[in-house]
Enzyme design. Structure first.
Site, PDB file in Angstrom:
ATOM      1  N   HIS A  55       0.827  -1.202   0.000  1.00 46.63           N
ATOM      2  CA  HIS A  55       0.000   0.000   0.000  1.00 46.63           C
ATOM      3  C   HIS A  55       0.862   1.252   0.000  1.00 46.63           C
ATOM      4  O   HIS A  55       2.080   1.195   0.208  1.00 46.63           O
ATOM      5  CB  HIS A  55      -0.929   0.030   1.219  1.00 46.63           C
ATOM      6  CG  HIS A  55      -0.204   0.124   2.535  1.00 46.63           C
ATOM      7  ND1 HIS A  55       0.498  -0.922   3.078  1.00 46.63           N
ATOM      8  CD2 HIS A  55      -0.076   1.172   3.397  1.00 46.63           C
ATOM      9  CE1 HIS A  55       1.026  -0.539   4.233  1.00 46.63           C
ATOM     10  NE2 HIS A  55       0.700   0.729   4.442  1.00 46.63           N
TER      11      HIS A  55
ATOM     12  N   ASP B 217       0.662   4.894   2.043  1.00 47.61           N
ATOM     13  CA  ASP B 217      -0.069   5.448   3.185  1.00 47.61           C
ATOM     14  C   ASP B 217      -0.998   6.585   2.765  1.00 47.61           C
ATOM     15  O   ASP B 217      -0.573   7.521   2.066  1.00 47.61           O
ATOM     16  CB  ASP B 217       0.912   5.990   4.238  1.00 47.61           C
ATOM     17  CG  ASP B 217       1.612   4.859   4.983  1.00 47.61           C
ATOM     18  OD1 ASP B 217       1.037   3.760   5.100  1.00 47.61           O
ATOM     19  OD2 ASP B 217       2.762   5.085   5.434  1.00 47.61           O
TER      20      ASP B 217
ATOM     21  N   HIS C 284       4.769   0.076   0.327  1.00 49.67           N
ATOM     22  CA  HIS C 284       5.498  -0.698   1.332  1.00 49.67           C
ATOM     23  C   HIS C 284       4.624  -1.818   1.867  1.00 49.67           C
ATOM     24  O   HIS C 284       3.396  -1.819   1.671  1.00 49.67           O
ATOM     25  CB  HIS C 284       6.040   0.188   2.464  1.00 49.67           C
ATOM     26  CG  HIS C 284       4.994   0.958   3.187  1.00 49.67           C
ATOM     27  ND1 HIS C 284       4.380   2.076   2.667  1.00 49.67           N
ATOM     28  CD2 HIS C 284       4.418   0.770   4.405  1.00 49.67           C
ATOM     29  CE1 HIS C 284       3.497   2.543   3.514  1.00 49.67           C
ATOM     30  NE2 HIS C 284       3.484   1.759   4.588  1.00 49.67           N
TER      31      HIS C 284
HETATM   32  C1  SIN Z   1       2.942   0.910   7.877  1.00 50.52           C
HETATM   33  O1  SIN Z   1       3.162   2.109   8.043  1.00 50.52           O
HETATM   34  O2  SIN Z   1       2.206   0.496   7.002  1.00 50.52           O
HETATM   35  C2  SIN Z   1       3.647  -0.084   8.780  1.00 50.52           C
HETATM   36  C3  SIN Z   1       4.962  -0.472   8.251  1.00 50.52           C
HETATM   37  C4  SIN Z   1       5.725  -1.360   9.214  1.00 50.52           C
HETATM   38  O3  SIN Z   1       5.268  -1.556  10.345  1.00 50.52           O
HETATM   39  O4  SIN Z   1       6.783  -1.854   8.831  1.00 50.52           O
END
Ligand code: SIN
Length: 278
Positions: free
Chosen positions: A99, A101, A255
């Protein structure tokens, strides 16, 4: 450059930045150098930092106003700081799918700054994928088609009562978005305002369909793009250590937080940077 060092970690994106202590007020030129490294490498990593929530807020604010998440409660004293915690008894982690953010907002965030507090002994890495590299690898024909499209983004699936993000977790307060999630249209190809580089801007968590297309019509092309955009060659992987900070550009990076550490605790703190008001 104020002693800053920059080492790329992979071909498509990612660089480790050395020689900077993020806990202190930094000179404008150091912030400018960090911003340049961020937009060039799309995700940057800082090792061996020691940040209180206040210091993380102060660092984040140098890049823009900070977001207060509409569904995830922040810290009591600092609503802009989200604590992303998976307790040993939690099953589903937060962010455990590709996704970008806050793409579900009318004005999506420009970057996220995540600080590792407690980590599992093994596992819990985060993957990043360059959506600029993914766009550049498409044929000129598909690039031109996509440049003419917008897509609808919403939190309605991911933050539904049954959605992965809204699942009950021991140490996180997350509201579901039932009946509250808006639907916002964003260009499928985002032109980076600082570099002019183009990147795909659709993601499996929050993109529902192409604007003006039905969901059924949208599905095959979205599925193709989601498959393409996560190819290994567009990615890098962060093995966290306590004190590591990752700063990624949500305009050009996906990410994915891996959920491969059952029975262990992982505690991170995130601030999310919005674009500066005009
Ligand atoms: C996120 O911001 O989506 C979490 C990423 C993570 O905890 O590595």
């Amino acid at each position: 450059m104020g002693g800053i060092t920059i080492h790329k970690v992979a071909g498509a994106l990612g660089a480790e930045i050395g020689g900077v202590d993020l806990s202190v007020p930094l000179a404008d030129e150091t912030i400018a150098a960090i911003r340049r490294a961020l937009v060039e490498h799309q995700v940057i990593f800082f090792r061996d930092q020691s940040l209180t929530p206040e210091q993380q807020l102060a660092f984040g604010r140098r890049f823009g106003p900070l977001n207060i998440h509409p569904y995830v409660a922040g810290m009591d004293d600092h609503p802009e700081v989200m604590e992303i915690i998976k307790e040993p008894t939690d099953r589903i982690n937060f962010g455990g799918g590709w996704h970008s953010d806050m793409s579900f907002l009318e004005t999506p965030s420009i970057g996220s700054i995540l600080y590792a507090v407690v980590l599992p002994e093994w596992g819990g890495d985060t993957l990043f994928a360059s959506q600029a590299a993914a766009f550049e690898a498409l044929s000129p024909g598909l690039q031109a088609t996509l440049e003419g499209l917008n897509a609808i983004h919403s939190a309605e699936r991911e933050y539904a009562p049954t959605g992965p993000s809204a699942q009950k977790r021991e140490s996180m307060k997350i509201a579901d978005a039932e009946g509250m999630a808006g639907r916002f249209s964003h260009p499928v190809v985002k032109v980076h305002p600082e570099t002019g580089r183009k990147a795909l801007y659709v993601n499996p968590a929050f993109t529902m369909q192409f604007d003006g297309w039905s969901r059924r019509e949208s599905r095959p092309l979205l599925d193709y793009l989601f498959e393409h955009s996560r190819k290994e060659v567009f990615t890098c992987r962060l093995r966290w250590r306590p004190g590591t900070v990752a700063f990624w550009d949500n305009r050009s990076v996906w990410h994915y937080a891996l959920n491969d550490y059952p029975g262990q605790r992982r505690h991170m703190r995130r601030v999310t940077v919005d674009p500066a008001a005009d």
